[in-house]
Every structure is written in C-alpha cells, then in structure tokens.
Design a protein around this motif. Structure first.
Motif, mmCIF file in Angstrom:
data_model
loop_
_atom_site.group_PDB
_atom_site.id
_atom_site.type_symbol
_atom_site.label_atom_id
_atom_site.label_comp_id
_atom_site.label_asym_id
_atom_site.label_seq_id
_atom_site.Cartn_x
_atom_site.Cartn_y
_atom_site.Cartn_z
ATOM 1 N N GLY A 42 16.631 13.922 -39.700
ATOM 2 C CA GLY A 42 18.063 13.835 -39.399
ATOM 3 C C GLY A 42 18.684 12.633 -40.090
ATOM 4 O O GLY A 42 18.083 12.020 -40.986
ATOM 5 N N GLU A 43 19.892 12.260 -39.644
ATOM 6 C CA GLU A 43 20.652 11.222 -40.346
ATOM 7 C C GLU A 43 20.392 9.815 -39.763
ATOM 8 O O GLU A 43 19.855 8.939 -40.424
ATOM 9 N N ALA A 44 20.757 9.626 -38.515
ATOM 10 C CA ALA A 44 20.631 8.303 -37.872
ATOM 11 C C ALA A 44 20.786 8.495 -36.371
ATOM 12 O O ALA A 44 21.447 9.442 -35.928
ATOM 13 N N PRO A 45 20.207 7.581 -35.580
ATOM 14 C CA PRO A 45 20.359 7.720 -34.128
ATOM 15 C C PRO A 45 21.771 7.375 -33.657
ATOM 16 O O PRO A 45 22.483 6.624 -34.328
ATOM 17 N N GLU A 49 20.182 8.002 -28.348
ATOM 18 C CA GLU A 49 18.870 7.854 -28.985
ATOM 19 C C GLU A 49 18.385 6.403 -28.848
ATOM 20 O O GLU A 49 17.213 6.155 -28.575
ATOM 21 N N PRO A 55 14.538 10.049 -31.316
ATOM 22 C CA PRO A 55 15.578 10.778 -32.034
ATOM 23 C C PRO A 55 15.967 12.075 -31.308
ATOM 24 O O PRO A 55 15.158 12.637 -30.559
ATOM 25 N N PHE A 56 17.158 12.532 -31.544
ATOM 26 C CA PHE A 56 17.653 13.821 -31.027
ATOM 27 C C PHE A 56 17.440 13.997 -29.517
ATOM 28 O O PHE A 56 16.641 14.817 -29.071
ATOM 29 N N ALA A 60 22.561 16.120 -28.847
ATOM 30 C CA ALA A 60 21.836 16.448 -30.090
ATOM 31 C C ALA A 60 20.493 17.101 -29.752
ATOM 32 O O ALA A 60 20.018 17.985 -30.465
ATOM 33 N N ASN A 82 14.621 10.160 -38.405
ATOM 34 C CA ASN A 82 15.925 9.990 -39.050
ATOM 35 C C ASN A 82 15.742 9.163 -40.311
ATOM 36 O O ASN A 82 14.782 8.391 -40.424
ATOM 37 N N HIS A 170 23.461 20.016 -41.374
ATOM 38 C CA HIS A 170 23.187 19.296 -40.131
ATOM 39 C C HIS A 170 23.733 20.144 -38.966
ATOM 40 O O HIS A 170 24.869 20.615 -39.043
HETATM 41 N N1 URA Z 1 20.601 12.348 -33.300
HETATM 42 C C1 URA Z 1 19.675 11.905 -34.186
HETATM 43 O O1 URA Z 1 18.669 11.297 -33.805
HETATM 44 N N2 URA Z 1 19.876 12.150 -35.497
HETATM 45 C C2 URA Z 1 20.927 12.822 -35.963
HETATM 46 O O2 URA Z 1 21.026 13.025 -37.181
HETATM 47 C C3 URA Z 1 21.881 13.269 -35.017
HETATM 48 C C4 URA Z 1 21.685 13.012 -33.701
#
Ligand code: URA
Length: 197
Positions: A42-45, A49, A55-56, A60, A82, A170
């Motif tokens: 994924g992109e970032a927390p 998170e 993550p997620f 999410a 991420n 995404h």
């Molecule tokens: N939560 C994450 O950990 N990563 C994402 O890219 C989106 C939500």
C-alpha cells in the motif's frame, strides 16, 4: 528467521529515519505471514494504523477484507506492507488537527531501499501494488502510471530474483472514483486466476 531479518531491517530503517527527520517518528512495519506467496504493498499508514501499529486497519482494513474475500485469500496467506512507514500528515489550519496527505517523492525515495530489502526477505511469488505510489516505488520507475499499467502482469528483477508484479488501483481510489469500479473488479478476476493457478 525471516521475522528476525525483518525486525533487523526495521531497526536500521528506524535509525535512519530519525537521523534524517531529527524527530521521534513512529513507524508501522509490515504485517502478516513472512512466508506468503502474495505480498500486498500500500501507500502509507493513516492514524488508525499508527494507533494499532499495523497496516490496513479500521476502514482500510474492512476494504481489505472485502478485497481478500473477492480473491478467495485468507489474511494468513499474505504479507502486507506500505511504501512509506510513517504517517504523512499536514495540520488543517482551520481545526488544528492532523490530516493525511500523500507521501512526497523524497519520502518515497527514503523508504525504497527498505521496501526492496523487505521484498527480498519475504521472496513472494507475486507482488500486488495498490495505487501509483506503490507501483512506482516497487518498480523504481516513477514515470509509470497506474491508469496504463493496472491489471497487467509485469516483472520485477531485484538482486537475487525476479518477481511477478501485478499493479492494481488503490482500493481507496475506487471509493472516490466509481468509474474505476468495473476495471478494478475485472483486474481482481485476473489476479485471482494468477494467484490460484
Ligand atoms: N492503510 C494503509 O496501511 N495503507 C494504505 O495505503 C491505506 C490505508
């Protein structure tokens, strides 16, 4: 063995991030089965998170559960991480509160070596990138665009091996842009076949 290698990598990354940012920074590491065949990137927390250190999670996480159900995959069968391991945020001038922002190129580049090392420890068969940031960071090709690459099988060569790379939109972008919905589900069908073949 893999778990301790991942922990060692995270410690090195944590040190480097603090040296560069000169402020305490909480990282959210990858999570799941380090022997998984499928690695999701994924992109970032976000805030949830960081709170839970995984993550997620939160909304999410609910989207991810649906995604896994469509692919007929159990959470235990994947590893999820991420690109950027801290929460990129800005302060909303009206409320004074933190809100998420997309990571910038400098932040993405800071975490790319760590991400590539993570991939080489896990050695998945298939890497599924979610959105542009993950596609560009995993492939090291910043000119790639998810609108052109989604749903097609690419390959990624790192030092020790070659991996299957499957770019997806995404899941959050589907919520904001319903016109991507059909393409996204079609891509999931292709991915399901690829994973279970
Ligand atoms: N939560 C994450 O950990 N990563 C994402 O890219 C989106 C939500």
């Amino acid at each position: 063995m893999k778990a301790s290698e991942l922990k060692h990598l995270l410690d090195l990354c944590q040190q480097q991030v603090v040296d560069i940012r000169k402020q305490p920074t909480q990282l959210v590491s990858g999570f799941g089965n380090p022997d998984a065949n499928v690695l999701l990137v994924g992109e970032a927390p976000g805030a949830k998170e960081v709170e839970q250190g995984k993550p997620f999670v939160g909304q999410a996480g609910k989207n991810l559960d649906l995604f896994l159900e469509t692919l007929d995959l159990k959470r235990e069968a994947i590893y999820i991480t991420n690109v950027v391991k801290y929460r990129p945020y800005r302060i909303n001038p009206k409320t004074g509160r933190k809100c998420n922002r997309p990571p910038n190129k400098k932040e993405i580049e800071l975490f790319m070596p760590y991400l590539h090392n993570e991939i080489e420890v896990i050695e998945p068969k298939t890497i599924v990138t979610l959105g542009n940031v993950a596609l560009r960071a995993v492939s090291s090709r910043f000119h790639l665009n998810i609108g052109e690459e989604h749903g097609q099988l690419l390959t990624l060569s790192l030092t020790s091996r070659t991996y299957e790379l499957f770019p997806l939109y995404h899941p959050a972008s589907i919520i904001y842009n319903r016109s991507l919905y059909d393409a996204y589900y079609n891509d999931l069908k292709i991915l399901k076949q690829l994973i279970h073949q």
